[in-house]
Design an enzyme around this catalytic site. Structure first.
Site, mmCIF file in Angstrom:
data_model
loop_
_atom_site.group_PDB
_atom_site.id
_atom_site.type_symbol
_atom_site.label_atom_id
_atom_site.label_comp_id
_atom_site.label_asym_id
_atom_site.label_seq_id
_atom_site.Cartn_x
_atom_site.Cartn_y
_atom_site.Cartn_z
ATOM 1 N N ARG A 245 0.862 -1.182 0.000
ATOM 2 C CA ARG A 245 0.000 0.000 0.000
ATOM 3 C C ARG A 245 0.897 1.229 0.000
ATOM 4 N NH1 ARG A 245 -3.553 -2.656 -1.582
ATOM 5 N NH2 ARG A 245 -5.616 -3.014 -0.658
ATOM 6 N N GLU A 274 -3.714 7.403 -3.754
ATOM 7 C CA GLU A 274 -3.912 7.139 -5.181
ATOM 8 C C GLU A 274 -5.375 7.386 -5.567
ATOM 9 O OE1 GLU A 274 -2.313 3.076 -5.074
ATOM 10 O OE2 GLU A 274 -4.329 2.309 -5.372
ATOM 11 N N HIS A 292 -1.463 0.557 -9.821
ATOM 12 C CA HIS A 292 -2.078 -0.465 -8.958
ATOM 13 C C HIS A 292 -2.590 -1.660 -9.776
ATOM 14 C CE1 HIS A 292 -4.112 -0.987 -4.761
ATOM 15 N NE2 HIS A 292 -3.839 -2.162 -5.307
HETATM 16 C C1 DGY Z 1 -5.979 -5.862 -2.807
HETATM 17 O O1 DGY Z 1 -6.707 -6.825 -3.068
HETATM 18 O O2 DGY Z 1 -5.843 -5.421 -1.675
HETATM 19 C C2 DGY Z 1 -5.228 -5.277 -3.945
HETATM 20 O O3 DGY Z 1 -4.487 -4.194 -3.607
HETATM 21 C C3 DGY Z 1 -6.127 -4.993 -5.123
HETATM 22 O O4 DGY Z 1 -5.310 -5.346 -6.186
#
Ligand code: DGY
Length: 326
Positions: A245, A274, A292
């Site tokens: 993240r 983001e 992402h």
């Molecule tokens: C999640 O599932 O947490 C991812 O970041 C989405 O791709």
């Protein structure tokens, strides 16, 4: 609308567009409400659209914080997120309101690990600069000293967070000839370590990380974990990769280190706030940036959707959803 047996089908608010097969399955079992805009809605808009809904299927990045949870109608009994990460949901606030939360673990491990390797290679081999040179029509031909990067082979990869994704990254990195170091709350059993060197203290591992890859969840404790002090402990010219993240790294510190050369390069798939990433990244040649895309394969996104629906189906059949997080 009732189903063929006359029973009322649960009303499901889906906050975004999902892959075709997932939408088709959802429509088969639920009265689906879906916002066609496919954009992240404000929390108040989600709550308004949830009026009369029994369940919400939301995605990473939806604003499901305490305020949204407080504003949800009493009809909502379960939130199934189409993500493994749950940092966009105030899980405790949901629990306090008796709303169950589920996620989609396991199914995005390989896709995310693949992207981590893509980021490592892209950063180490200057892929952004090369691609831009071609697209800008600036390539005048092959030169012995053009865009020289560095090998992954022979480098030490430090993985912080050796869960499913961390282990899948280690497996792939071994094939590139990297030596694996890792730090995790608990040491892995030897059969899972496959020769990786365990560091009980992530701080102590930093000095051996030619490449550092982050694989731990966002939380108040991990906010801006990779800061100037920790960057200072990495070997000069290290590469940083983030598929976890955005909030786990301090953008100002990373950008300053990329500018000074203290960090050779960064490969980033996730960003704090983001899609409004820190503008400093856009002009830096030594970062390889993706929007992402960690789980963005049709196979994985289908699997995530089906897993979210499995959780909802179990709940509405009176069973315990397999991936309940609260
Ligand atoms: C999640 O599932 O947490 C991812 O970041 C989405 O791709």
């Amino acid at each position: 609308m009732p189903d063929q047996s006359g029973a009322r089908r649960p009303v499901l608010l889906i906050t975004r567009r999902l892959p075709e097969d997932v939408e088709a399955r959802a429509a088969g079992g639920y009265d689906v409400r879906q916002d066609p805009s496919d954009e992240a809605l404000a929390g108040a808009a989600i709550a308004a659209r949830a009026e009369g809904a029994d369940a919400i299927l939301c995605v990473a990045g939806d604003r499901m914080g305490a305020e949204t949870i407080a504003a949800l109608p009493d009809s909502v009994r379960i939130i199934a997120t189409f993500s493994v990460g749950t940092d966009h949901i105030d899980v405790q606030a949901a629990k306090a309101r008796g709303i169950l939360v589920t996620n989609t673990p396991d199914v995005l491990t390989d896709a995310t690990a693949d992207i981590a390797l893509l980021l490592m290679l892209g950063a180490a081999r200057r892929a952004s600069e090369g691609e831009r040179m071609i697209r800008d029509g600036a390539w005048t031909g092959w030169k012995p000293t053009q865009l020289l990067g560095t090998h992954l082979g022979g480098k030490r990869l430090g993985i912080v967070g050796m869960g499913r994704i961390g282990r899948a990254v280690a497996q792939r990195a071994r094939a590139f000839g990297m030596a694996i170091h890792y730090s995790n709350r608990r040491r892995l059993p030897a059969e899972f370590e496959s020769g990786a060197v365990f560091h009980a203290d992530p701080e102590a591992m930093l000095e051996v990380c030619d490449v550092l890859s982050l694989h731990f969840p966002a939380s108040p404790d991990t906010h801006h974990w990779l800061n100037a002090e920790r960057i200072g402990k990495l070997p000069p010219g290290a590469i940083v990769v983030n598929t976890a993240r955005g909030s786990v790294i301090d953008d100002e510190a990373v950008i300053a280190a990329l500018k000074s050369g203290r960090l050779r390069a960064a490969g980033l798939d996730v960003f704090e706030n983001e899609p409004k990433l820190h503008p400093g990244y856009r002009t830096l040649p030594n970062c390889f940036l993706l929007p992402h895309l960690g789980s963005a394969t049709i196979e994985t996104r289908n699997a995530m959707g089906f897993r979210a629906l499995d959780n909802l189906d179990a709940f509405f059949a009176g069973a315990a959803p397999p991936d309940q997080v609260a």
